[in-house]
Design an enzyme around this catalytic site. Structure first.
Site, PDB file in Angstrom:
ATOM      1  N   CYS A   1     -43.051  -5.069  12.600  1.00 32.55           N
ATOM      2  CA  CYS A   1     -42.212  -4.190  11.783  1.00 32.55           C
ATOM      3  C   CYS A   1     -43.077  -3.352  10.835  1.00 32.55           C
ATOM      4  CB  CYS A   1     -41.204  -5.003  10.984  1.00 32.55           C
ATOM      5  SG  CYS A   1     -40.114  -6.014  11.998  1.00 32.55           S
TER       6      CYS A   1
ATOM      7  N   CYS B   1     -41.980  -8.676   9.663  1.00 30.13           N
ATOM      8  CA  CYS B   1     -42.996  -9.216  10.568  1.00 30.13           C
ATOM      9  C   CYS B   1     -44.117  -8.180  10.755  1.00 30.13           C
ATOM     10  CB  CYS B   1     -42.369  -9.569  11.914  1.00 30.13           C
ATOM     11  SG  CYS B   1     -41.722  -8.149  12.818  1.00 30.13           S
TER      12      CYS B   1
END
Length: 82
Positions: A15, A12
């Site tokens: 992240c 994501c």
């Protein structure tokens, strides 16, 4: 000593941001480090991660569920490095 840094996350944007900031913090501190990213959810459990993203520093889960600021990461990574 080489610091082992592992970002845990499925890929994501948060992240990826944690991965980028962790590398930037380590570079700015002049650390000898190895940075990797794990995206296998099964591996997350072995570190006790409950919420992504996560950051493991030298085998210890130090961050989960948030992206610390660059300064917070530097403080975390610089601890004990004198």
């Amino acid at each position: 000593m080489t610091r082992k840094l592992i970002v845990l996350g499925p890929g994501c944007p948060r992240c990826e941001n944690l991965l980028r900031l962790t590398g930037q913090a380590a570079e700015e501190l002049g650390l000898d480090y190895h940075l990797e990213k794990l995206s296998d959810i099964k591996q997350f459990m072995s570190y006790g991660l409950m919420m992504t993203p996560g950051l493991v520093v030298d085998g210890e889960l130090r961050v989960q569920g948030k992206v610390p600021s660059l300064d917070e990461l530097k403080a975390m990574l610089g601890g004990g490095q004198t």
